[in-house]
Design a protein around this motif. Sequence first.
Motif, PDB file in Angstrom:
ATOM      1  N   THR A 105      -1.127  -7.241  10.100  1.00 46.67           N
ATOM      2  CA  THR A 105      -0.691  -7.700  11.611  1.00 46.67           C
ATOM      3  C   THR A 105      -0.790  -9.206  11.796  1.00 46.67           C
ATOM      4  O   THR A 105      -0.780  -9.694  12.879  1.00 46.67           O
ATOM      5  CB  THR A 105      -1.460  -7.027  12.854  1.00 46.67           C
ATOM      6  OG1 THR A 105      -2.719  -7.101  12.342  1.00 46.67           O
ATOM      7  CG2 THR A 105      -0.920  -5.474  12.860  1.00 46.67           C
TER       8      THR A 105
ATOM      9  N   LYS B 138       7.605   2.251  19.134  1.00 52.65           N
ATOM     10  CA  LYS B 138       6.526   1.719  18.153  1.00 52.65           C
ATOM     11  C   LYS B 138       7.060   1.842  16.853  1.00 52.65           C
ATOM     12  O   LYS B 138       7.392   2.777  16.210  1.00 52.65           O
ATOM     13  CB  LYS B 138       5.232   2.087  18.440  1.00 52.65           C
ATOM     14  CG  LYS B 138       4.729   1.815  19.937  1.00 52.65           C
ATOM     15  CD  LYS B 138       3.411   2.709  20.182  1.00 52.65           C
ATOM     16  CE  LYS B 138       3.123   2.621  21.657  1.00 52.65           C
ATOM     17  NZ  LYS B 138       1.751   3.356  21.884  1.00 52.65           N
TER      18      LYS B 138
ATOM     19  N   THR C 246       5.585   2.115  13.227  1.00 55.30           N
ATOM     20  CA  THR C 246       4.173   2.721  12.634  1.00 55.30           C
ATOM     21  C   THR C 246       4.599   2.945  11.081  1.00 55.30           C
ATOM     22  O   THR C 246       5.638   2.956  10.685  1.00 55.30           O
ATOM     23  CB  THR C 246       3.551   3.989  13.266  1.00 55.30           C
ATOM     24  OG1 THR C 246       4.502   4.937  13.246  1.00 55.30           O
ATOM     25  CG2 THR C 246       3.350   3.602  14.875  1.00 55.30           C
TER      26      THR C 246
ATOM     27  N   ASN D 236       0.018   6.619  11.169  1.00 56.35           N
ATOM     28  CA  ASN D 236       0.274   5.766  12.273  1.00 56.35           C
ATOM     29  C   ASN D 236      -0.532   4.465  12.420  1.00 56.35           C
ATOM     30  O   ASN D 236      -0.982   3.968  13.383  1.00 56.35           O
ATOM     31  CB  ASN D 236      -0.329   6.606  13.462  1.00 56.35           C
ATOM     32  CG  ASN D 236       0.381   8.184  13.536  1.00 56.35           C
ATOM     33  OD1 ASN D 236       1.595   7.969  13.603  1.00 56.35           O
ATOM     34  ND2 ASN D 236      -0.524   8.992  13.857  1.00 56.35           N
TER      35      ASN D 236
ATOM     36  N   LEU E 109      -0.082   0.840  13.121  1.00 53.20           N
ATOM     37  CA  LEU E 109       0.711   0.160  13.884  1.00 53.20           C
ATOM     38  C   LEU E 109       1.254  -1.135  13.688  1.00 53.20           C
ATOM     39  O   LEU E 109       0.443  -1.984  13.074  1.00 53.20           O
ATOM     40  CB  LEU E 109       0.032  -0.034  15.606  1.00 53.20           C
ATOM     41  CG  LEU E 109       0.891  -0.446  16.548  1.00 53.20           C
ATOM     42  CD1 LEU E 109       2.194   0.421  16.928  1.00 53.20           C
ATOM     43  CD2 LEU E 109      -0.217  -1.010  17.663  1.00 53.20           C
TER      44      LEU E 109
ATOM     45  N   GLY F 105       5.189  -3.167  18.427  1.00 56.43           N
ATOM     46  CA  GLY F 105       5.029  -2.656  19.829  1.00 56.43           C
ATOM     47  C   GLY F 105       3.628  -2.437  20.303  1.00 56.43           C
ATOM     48  O   GLY F 105       2.697  -2.739  19.489  1.00 56.43           O
ATOM     49  N   LYS F 106       3.444  -2.111  21.446  1.00 56.06           N
ATOM     50  CA  LYS F 106       2.337  -1.920  22.183  1.00 56.06           C
ATOM     51  C   LYS F 106       1.946  -0.723  22.635  1.00 56.06           C
ATOM     52  O   LYS F 106       2.719   0.113  23.022  1.00 56.06           O
ATOM     53  CB  LYS F 106       2.032  -2.973  23.329  1.00 56.06           C
ATOM     54  CG  LYS F 106       2.138  -4.385  22.809  1.00 56.06           C
ATOM     55  CD  LYS F 106       0.821  -4.910  22.889  1.00 56.06           C
ATOM     56  CE  LYS F 106       0.996  -6.404  22.439  1.00 56.06           C
ATOM     57  NZ  LYS F 106       0.122  -7.328  22.018  1.00 56.06           N
TER      58      LYS F 106
END
Length: 111
Positions: free
Chosen positions: A25, A85, A87, A105, A107, A110-111
């Motif tokens: 991220t 989202k 993932t 999962n 991430l 998306g939130k």
Amino acid sequence: MNRDTGKTLTDESDHIKQSVADILTTQIGTRIARRDYGSNIPKLIDRPIDRILMLQLASSAVMALTKWEPRIKISQFKPSLNDGKITATLVGTRNSTGSSIKYDNLLLGGK
């Protein structure tokens, strides 16, 4: 240290999972002391969702994790769309023990 709670992480698997999420991220070029740290995923995440994007996400993730997380060897990285989202599931092995790891999962967008 857990980045959300500030508590000590005692399980190396939890630390690796947190590190993986941080690498994926963090956009390359945003860390002052490590300009090449991170991945290209943040640049890709707002593109139209199709098979090409999913391949680009997987490729970007594997390249970044290979460079920045030497404690694991990736055998599979599969992004998917879940409730708006993006993932991913990561499957691999820990280099220190040879034990299997699977993180579901993760991430990516998306939130």
